[in-house]
Design an enzyme around this catalytic site. Structure first.
Site, mmCIF file in Angstrom:
data_model
loop_
_atom_site.group_PDB
_atom_site.id
_atom_site.type_symbol
_atom_site.label_atom_id
_atom_site.label_comp_id
_atom_site.label_asym_id
_atom_site.label_seq_id
_atom_site.Cartn_x
_atom_site.Cartn_y
_atom_site.Cartn_z
ATOM 1 C CE LYS A 283 1.414 3.898 7.580
ATOM 2 N NZ LYS A 283 0.610 4.808 8.358
ATOM 3 C CG ASP B 107 -5.766 12.396 6.216
ATOM 4 O OD1 ASP B 107 -7.187 12.442 5.462
ATOM 5 O OD2 ASP B 107 -4.450 11.849 5.467
ATOM 6 N N GLY C 69 0.903 4.618 2.433
ATOM 7 C CA GLY C 69 0.066 6.280 3.209
ATOM 8 C C GLY C 69 0.981 7.156 3.086
ATOM 9 N N GLY C 70 0.360 8.243 3.889
ATOM 10 C CA GLY C 70 0.644 9.406 3.866
ATOM 11 C C GLY C 70 1.995 10.043 4.028
ATOM 12 N N GLY D 187 0.411 -1.105 -0.048
ATOM 13 C CA GLY D 187 0.117 -0.184 -0.383
ATOM 14 C C GLY D 187 0.839 1.151 -0.436
ATOM 15 N N GLY E 102 4.508 7.397 2.610
ATOM 16 C CA GLY E 102 5.271 6.566 1.827
ATOM 17 C C GLY E 102 4.651 5.296 1.192
ATOM 18 C CE LYS E 103 4.958 2.252 -4.252
ATOM 19 N NZ LYS E 103 6.611 2.919 -4.911
ATOM 20 C CB VAL E 104 2.704 0.548 3.240
ATOM 21 C CG1 VAL E 104 2.227 -0.868 4.633
ATOM 22 C CG2 VAL E 104 1.858 1.354 3.737
#
Ligand SMILES: *[C@@H]1O[C@H](CO)[C@@H](O)[C@H](O)[C@H]1NC(C)=O
Ligand SMILES: *[C@@H]1O[C@H](CO)[C@@H](O)[C@H](O)[C@H]1NC(C)=O
Ligand SMILES: *[C@@H]1O[C@H](CO)[C@@H](O)[C@H](O)[C@H]1NC(C)=O
Length: 883
Positions: A606, A702, A587-588, A585, A590-592
């Site tokens: 994360k 958020d 997220g805010g 995924g 960067g990549k997970v």
């Protein structure tokens, strides 16, 4: 002579094996021993196994600290057999023959600690039989509390005995269930038997706790009075015969209740009532004993073998309201349970009639009535409860009022304590003056964070006056006079403003700087410690130069996480993610990536990317926040890594991914309606914890479907706290210059005013709820235009087009009533002005009601959804598949 054929031999061996096996399988411990039952025969002098039920009973020992035992002498036995109240109690007489009575103290509590994992439902039953044990010829009346909340009043003025039952849920395996007897000035409280039985968690889906107001009716049972309980009923519910002018009938077949979570005893299901004239209806009028929200559970099972092709189809109507009528078709020996919506009147009439297509008259096999008790009181904050319990234990404090919750209800606050009021109840003063305390001043006192006044005077306390007392921020008065304290008074006390310190009459305690003997020692200690501090500071500065930033944060995290092996190095992060092999995924930050720890648990890693929207500060913030907040509905932190090249947060892995993906058209598995409601309830629980469960409220800022993750048990959790803010003062709203949130989910009021408060999260939550209901995001691109969900949904609500609103992929598989309710909640959350929006606790309560409505049906085992026509008031079009 022919020899015995092989198959016969095999069979014989097999049969004898079964016989042996069944002997072996007979439990060595008494039954009920490992079924999770807790059965206390109050006042009994030893444990025993009851002859009649085979249940193992225990004495009070370990469950209560106060009270006096009574055992009835034999003449009362004659009395016993004459009084017909015993016939309602299918217990052995033995449990009624002893009791425990509480002449001292206003509240006396039994503490039950069942051994189950979290979130278990229980049935608790208490029995009271007076028998004139105290020769006063007048039974008492007193209140029963479950923890901090009122359960019921036990009246024994005119009745010789009473039985009370309640169904409740325990939310964690450390929670202690307290059953308290409260003296109300109308005689001495006592109790004969206290029983706890675990239930299947999917039973009785209604707001808990549920008080059994009417008992359980074994409809059509002829033998009156007769009662069924354990072992016929695996949950040890009591069923009494219910019989009226209707026509009872019964069957001798075993009704197989295995596939129903309710596991009704065959003994109960095999009798039923049908109308005397078979073409009539079956009507029941029940008048409740208490006012409140009642829930009715009706149990049906076909116990007649109807000719092939024949069916018994019935319509159940509550209070002649045909719009709430439910239709069901019975199958031979398959039990079905139907539950009512909440009934707020003091009575209910319900009618069961044969549908036009039915080949047999209507029947009813059993029913139960419960009242949902309001939970008005909040318990004292857990931190304070644990601290005061430790203090009680360390000093062996044995005060009669020190039972149950320390602060709540306020009229029963432990003596020597004062507490704050409101939702978050804290201990603000502790007075243990003249309490014969020995030993040192307990460190547990430091956990009473909100303490304003501490009186430990006139005891036998020894040792130093500990410095931690000076660090309690609100402490204004410390009285330790009249003890045997030694050493000197730490400097911190002198430096603390507004603190009154009373230390008189401690001969060994040095009160001024002019202490002889220690004079040179203190400066020496001070200079040594100064040296240490300086060198630590120097090395920190050096280190800081090396690492440039975040040293304080790093140390903070090290301290918190190190003991739990949660600090990872750069190489470890690469190792557990197999060199960042699988991206799961974005997220805010960067990549997970997917990771696997050495013990094979999967984690989500994360990685903070330099170009990310949220920076290092947010990264730190999220990590710090997650080390202090823990909740079942918030994603939890497993570890972290903070090195120059790699900055990563490591979380529990959520198998099913985020809600946005789950709701998207690309997902072939459509989330069912009840699953969507469950997700909404879970997310609301998480948000409630953020808003109201922590010391300082936390605003997420958020919330959006991609920040709600689901694990493989379908439990939803909130994630991504990088923009969250703590609030020091709940009343104020903060001004924030920093942009936050995601288009479509941001509170428009916040966008205008930049004022941040809890209600901004409520707005975002409302938008998520709308997305759960409709399957559509807040803003959609349609051709060239942006289509806003609010503009789209309003006209549909006005003309009552529920089918047009709810996600078409559900193909009408939902209750219109619960869908309308969900829409109503969502719309209230997105009210344009924040002041009009409800609090999350209200939203949660409403969503739970909504889920209950839906679950009632889901749990009515065996009813195919399309055979039910259940329409809400607002519903103008019924579900297409109905009837
Ligand atoms: C509870 O009942 C449900 C439905 O019958 C069943 O699937 C589940 O296994 C039961 N749980 C337990 C702990 O028995
Ligand atoms: C049963 O009720 C029906 C309709 O109400 C009536 O026609 C019939 O005579 C009744 N039968 C008996 C046996 O009372
Ligand atoms: C503590 O209780 C004692 C008597 O119970 C009382 O004299 C004393 O004033 C109390 N201390 C405070 C600080 O209120």
């Amino acid at each position: 002579m022919k020899s015995t054929p092989l198959w016969k031999l095999t069979l014989q061996v097999f049969v004898s094996f079964i016989i042996i096996a069944s002997h072996l399988a007979r439990p060595v411990v008494a039954e009920g021993g490992d079924s999770g039952f807790i059965s206390i025969d109050c006042g009994a002098s030893r444990d025993y196994v009851d002859d009649v039920t085979g249940i193992q009973y225990q004495t009070d020992e370990g469950f209560i600290e106060s009270g006096t035992n009574y055992e009835l002498s034999s003449p009362a036995n004659e009395l016993l057999s004459n009084i017909n109240c015993l016939s309602n109690f299918p217990t052995g007489e033995r449990q009624l023959m002893t009791l425990r009575s509480f002449s001292e103290g206003r509240r006396n509590c039994y503490a039950l600690k069942p051994k189950h994992e979290i979130e278990q439902k229980y049935l608790i039953r208490a029995l009271f039989a007076y028998w004139n044990y105290d020769s006063k010829n007048q039974g008492p009346a007193f209140d029963l509390y479950l923890g901090v909340n009122y359960w019921t009043t036990v009246y024994l003025f005119y009745q010789p005995c009473q039985l009370h039952e309640i169904i409740l849920q325990r939310y964690s395996n450390t929670e202690i269930l307290q059953v308290c007897l409260v003296n109300t000035g109308q005689g001495t409280p006592f109790i004969n038997t206290l029983e706890l039985r675990p239930l299947n968690n999917s039973l009785y889906p209604a707001p808990l706790p549920l008080y059994a107001d009417f008992g359980r009716a074994d409809v059509g049972a002829r033998l009156s009075p007769s009662t069924t309980r354990y072992k016929d009923d695996v949950y040890d519910r009591l069923w009494s015969s219910y019989y009226d002018q209707n026509d009872p009938f019964e069957t001798n077949v075993e009704v197989e209740a295995e596939d129903s979570a309710y596991k009704l005893p065959s003994e109960v299901l095999r009798t039923a009532l049908q109308p005397l004239n078979h073409s009539d209806l079956l009507t029941f009028n029940l008048i409740f004993q208490k006012m409140g929200q009642h829930y009715l559970f009706l149990h049906f099972a076909e116990i007649q073998k109807l000719p092939p092709g024949h069916k018994r189809i019935m319509n159940v109507t509550f209070d002649d309201d045909n719009s709430l009528s439910q239709q069901l078709t019975l199958e031979y020996l398959k039990p079905i349970t139907l539950c009512s919506n909440k009934i707020t009147k003091g009575y209910i009439n319900f009618t069961i009639r044969a549908a036009a297509a039915s080949d047999a008259p209507p029947i009813l096999n059993a029913f139960e009535v419960y009242i949902s008790l309001p939970q008005l009181n909040f318990p004292t904050a857990t931190l304070d409860v644990n601290a005061i319990m430790q203090i009680k234990h360390i000093y062996g404090i044995c005060r009669i009022s020190w039972q149950g919750d320390p602060c709540v209800p306020s009229k029963l606050t432990w003596d020597g304590l004062n507490c704050s009021s409101g939702d978050n109840i804290r201990i603000i003063s502790l007075n243990l003056s003249s309490s014969k305390l020995t030993g040192q001043i307990a460190t547990a006192i430091a956990s009473l964070e909100k303490l304003e006044s501490l009186d430990l005077s006139k005891n036998e306390l020894i040792g130093p006056l500990p410095e931690f007392l000076a660090t309690l921020p609100n402490l204004r008065l410390i009285d330790v006079s009249g003890n045997k304290l030694t050493g000197s008074i730490p400097k911190a006390f002198r430096e603390k403003a507004n603190l009154e310190l009373r230390v008189a009459n401690n001969p060994g305690l040095c009160q001024t700087n002019s202490c002889k003997g220690h004079k040179f020692l203190i400066p020496l200690i001070e200079s040594v410690s100064a040296l240490v501090i300086v060198s630590v500071l120097v090395s920190l500065v050096i280190w800081r130069f090396r690492k440039k930033r975040g040293i304080a944060f790093y140390l903070y995290m090290m301290e918190i996480l190190k003991p739990k092996n949660q600090v990872f190095s750069c190489s470890e992060v690469l190792c557990i993610t197999n060199n960042l092999e699988t991206t799961i995924g974005e997220g805010g930050f960067g990549k997970v990536y997917l990771g696997t720890l050495s013990d094979d648990t999967q984690v989500a890693v994360k990685l903070l990317s330099p170009s990310s929207r949220q920076g290092y500060r947010e990264f730190q913030l999220e990590a710090q926040l997650l080390t202090v907040i823990h909740h079942r509905n918030l994603v939890s932190l497993v570890g972290f890594c903070d090195e120059n090249d790699v900055k990563a947060l490591i979380y529990e892995y959520m198998d099913l991914g985020d809600l946005n993906a789950l709701l998207s058209d690309k997902n072939s598995e459509v989330l069912k309606w009840n699953e969507r409601l469950q997700v909404a309830v879970d997310a609301a629980r998480g948000l409630e914890y953020l808003h109201d469960g922590c010391n300082t409220p936390i605003i997420h800022r958020d919330l959006k479907p991609s920040n709600i993750l689901l694990n493989n048990c379908m439990v939803a959790k909130i994630s991504d706290f990088g923009l969250s803010r703590e609030f020091k003062n709940e009343k104020d709203s903060h001004l924030s210059t920093q942009p936050a949130g995601t288009l479509g989910y941001i509170d428009p009021e916040f966008q205008r005013s930049r004022k941040l408060n809890k209600k901004s999260d409520i707005y975002s939550f409302g938008m998520i709820l709308l997305q759960l209901i409709t399957g559509h995001p807040p803003i959609r691109r349609e051709l060239e235009d942006n289509c806003f969900i609010i503009d789209w949904i309003r006209p549909k609500i006005e003309c009552g087009d529920i089918q047009g609103i709810v996600d078409l992929r559900l193909t009408g598989e939902f209750l219109a009533a619960s869908a309308w309710k969900a829409i109503e909640i969502a719309m209230s959350c997105i009210a344009p002005q924040s002041i009009q929006r409800p609090d999350i606790s209200y939203v949660l309560q409403e969503l739970k009601d909504c889920l209950v409505m839906e679950m009632c049906l889901a749990n009515s085992n065996g009813i195919p959804r399309h055979s039910i026509n259940h329409s809400g008031q607002l519903d103008s079009i019924s579900t297409p598949s109905a009837r």
